[in-house]
Design an enzyme around this catalytic site. Structure first.
Site, mmCIF file in Angstrom:
data_model
loop_
_atom_site.group_PDB
_atom_site.id
_atom_site.type_symbol
_atom_site.label_atom_id
_atom_site.label_comp_id
_atom_site.label_asym_id
_atom_site.label_seq_id
_atom_site.Cartn_x
_atom_site.Cartn_y
_atom_site.Cartn_z
ATOM 1 C CG HIS A 62 -1.988 -1.370 1.363
ATOM 2 N ND1 HIS A 62 -2.946 -1.540 0.768
ATOM 3 C CD2 HIS A 62 -1.249 -2.399 1.816
ATOM 4 C CE1 HIS A 62 -3.508 -2.470 1.270
ATOM 5 N NE2 HIS A 62 -2.446 -2.772 1.475
ATOM 6 C CG ASP A 305 -1.088 -6.593 4.277
ATOM 7 O OD1 ASP A 305 -0.842 -5.356 2.993
ATOM 8 O OD2 ASP A 305 -1.969 -7.029 4.546
ATOM 9 N N GLY A 324 -2.848 -2.611 10.531
ATOM 10 C CA GLY A 324 -1.405 -2.467 9.336
ATOM 11 C C GLY A 324 -0.538 -2.151 9.446
#
Ligand SMILES: [Zn+2]
Length: 435
Positions: A62, A305, A324
Site C-alpha cells: 500500500h 502487505d 497495518g
C-alpha cells in the site's frame, strides 16, 4: 553505462542456477553471466561472498498515494523498497481516489516515472470505490495497465458479485487477488480470538472468519474458472483449504506475509498498535501451519502487505488504531530467518519473492536470464542490523520489529540497470577502504 558484479554466488530460482559467477550489465540489461568475465573499463563491484538474486518482487503493498501522502508516497515507498532489496511492487487500489479508473492508474505510472526508486505496477479495484456493490470498469483498467484486480482490505461479501468479478476477470485474463475475511463474523474483532484476546480484554476474530471466505472464494473460482490469488494467509485452516484445492487442480495461488510466520498474537500483550493487522496475528499452531505451507509449496509467495500509517493514526487505543504495519525494509531478513530455521532453502525462499510472483502476475521479471532487464538484488547473509525507528526510508514507522536485531540484508539493489540502493559496506569497498 556498464557495470560488472564480480564473484558473487548467483542464485536464480527461475532457472535452477546456484553458482559463483560474474554478471555484466549493459544498457539496463543482463549482458553476460559467467566465470571471470574480463573487465574492459566498466565500473566493477566486488560482491564476493554475497548472494546475487534476481531483483525482489513484492506483489502486495500500500503506497498511500494518492490520498494519504502523510503516511507514504510513491517516492518514499519505493525508496523503502529499494533499501529492502525490492525492484518491483504491485500496489493495492485502496488509495483516494481508488484505483478504479484509468486516470488514477496513469497518475501512479507518471509519479513512478518521476520519483520512483522501483517499478510500481498498479492493481485495480474489483468494485467501484471498493464498495463491494458495482463492478469497476475492468476492461478500461486492463487497458491502462493494471496487473491484477483486488478489493483488498475487505472481502466482497455478495457471492453473486464475486462470481461475476471472477468471470469478467477471466474473460480479460486478469488475476483476481482476494483479501479473505468474512466480516459478518468479526465485525468488532481487533485481534485473533483466543487466550490472548480474552486476557487482554480485546474483541477477537476467529480463524473461521478467514477460512469461510477462503472456502467460498475457492468454490466460486471452481464455478467461474479463471485465476484467483489469495492474499496474506494467516491460519492453518486456510493453508489446508488451498492445499486441497491445488490437489484438485484448481487454479488458485496464495501468499503470506513475514509477520504471519514470525509473530504470534502474544506480541500484542503490550498493546503495541503496530501489531494490529488484518487478518490478525494468530497462535502458535497457525504459525507452524504457515511454515508448513511455505515449505511444501502450498504458499507460493511471500509479500509484505506494507501498510504505512502515521504516528497520529497509530498512537491511539488499540481498538481505535487502523490495521497495518510497514514491511518493505524488514521482510528480507525475516524471510531469510526461515532458511536458518530449515523451513526453506535459499533457492525456495528467493523463489517466493522473485520467480513465483513474476509468474503469477505474468511479468517479465524475477529472472537473471541473459537479455532480461537488469533487476538484481545483492544480499549479505551475515549482515546484522538493529531496526531503529529513525532509520526507515519509509515515511511511516509503524513496525513491530523496532528494536529487533535482524540478519541478512540487501546491500545493493539494481533496478533496470540503475543502482537504487547501496549499503555503506559496498560503498566503502568501492572506495578501496576496508570495514
Ligand atoms: Zn488485505
Amino acid at each position: 553505462m556498464k557495470l560488472l558484479l564480480k564473484g558473487g554466488r548467483v542464485i536464480d530460482p527461475s532457472r535452477g542456477v546456484n553458482r559463483v559467477s560474474d554478471i555484466l550489465i549493459d544498457r539496463g540489461r543482463i549482458a553476460e553471466i559467467g566465470r571471470n568475465i574480463p573487465h574492459k573499463g566498466e565500473r566493477v563491484i566486488d560482491v564476493k561472498g554475497k548472494i546475487v538474486s534476481p531483483g525482489l518482487i513484492d506483489m502486495h503493498v500500500h503506497l498511500r498515494e494518492p490520498g494519504n501522502e502523510e503516511a507514504e508516497t510513491i517516492e518514499t515507498g519505493t525508496r523503502a523498497a529499494a533499501r529492502g532489496g525490492f525492484v518491483l511492487l504491485a500496489c493495492m487500489p485502496n488509495t483516494n481516489p481508488t484505483i478504479d479508473n484509468q486516470d488514477t492508474v496513469a497518475f501512479i505510472h507518471s509519479m513512478t516515472k518521476k520519483k520512483g526508486a522501483a517499478r510500481v505496477l498498479p492493481i485495480g479495484s474489483i468494485t467501484k470505490g471498493l464498495e463491494g456493490k458495482e463492478l469497476a470498469e475492468m476492461g478500461e483498467l486492463k487497458g491502462s495497465g493494471v496487473v491484477a484486480v483486488s478489493d483488498d482490505g475487505g472481502v466482497i461479501h455478495n457471492c453473486d458479485i464475486m462470481r461475476h468479478a471472477l468471470e469478467y476477470a477471466k474473460m480479460l485474463e486478469l488475476l483476481v487477488i482476494s483479501h479473505c475475511e468474512d466480516e459478518t463474523l468479526n465485525i468488532d474483532g481487533v485481534m485473533n480470538e483466543g487466550y490472548w484476546a480474552t486476557s487482554l480484554g480485546l474483541a477477537g476474530t476467529p480463524t473461521a472468519s478467514e477460512e469461510i471466505a477462503v472456502a467460498r472464494n475457492i468454490r466460486l473460482l471452481e464455478l467461474s474458472g479463471g485465476a484467483l490469488h489469495i492474499a496474506h494467509l494467516s491460519c492453518a485452516g486456510s493453508v489446508s483449504l488451498v492445499r486441497e484445492a491445488k490437489k484438485r487442480g484448481i487454479n488458485v495461488t496464495c501468499e503470506t506475509a513475514p509477520h504471519y510466520f514470525t509473530l504470534t498474537d502474544e506480541a500484542i500483550k503490550e498493546y503495541n498498535t503496530n501489531t494490529k493487522v488484518k487478518p490478525p496475528l494468530r497462535g502458535k499452531k497457525d504459525v507452524e501451519a504457515i511454515k508448513e505451507g511455505l515449505s511444501d509449496g502450498t504458499i507460493d509467495v511471500i509479500a509484505t502487505d506494507h501498510a504505512p500509517h502515521t504516528p497520529e493514526e497509530k498512537e491511539v487505543e488499540y481498538e481505535l488504531a487502523p490495521f497495518g504495519m510497514i514491511g518493505l525494509e524488514t521482510a528480507l531478513p525475516l524471510i531469510l530467518g526461515l532458511t536458518r530455521e530449515g523451513v526453506l532453502d535459499l533457492n525456495e525462499a528467493l523463489a517466493k519473492i522473485t520467480n513465483n510472483p513474476a509468474r503469477i502476475l505474468n511479468l517479465d521479471g524475477g529472472t537473471l536470464k541473459v537479455g532480461s532487464t537488469a533487476d538484481i538484488t545483492v544480499i549479505d547473509l551475515e549482515e546484522k542490523v538493529i531496526v531503529k525507528k529513525d532509520s526507515f526510508q519509509s515515511k511511516s514507522r509503524n513496525s513491530p520489529f523496532i528494536g529487533w536485531e535482524l540478519q541478512g540484508m540487501a546491500v545493493l539493489t539494481i533496478c533496470g540497470g540503475k543502482i537504487t540502493s547501496m549499503s555503506d559496506q559496498v560503498k566503502n569497498k568501492l572506495c578501496g577502504r576496508t570495514k
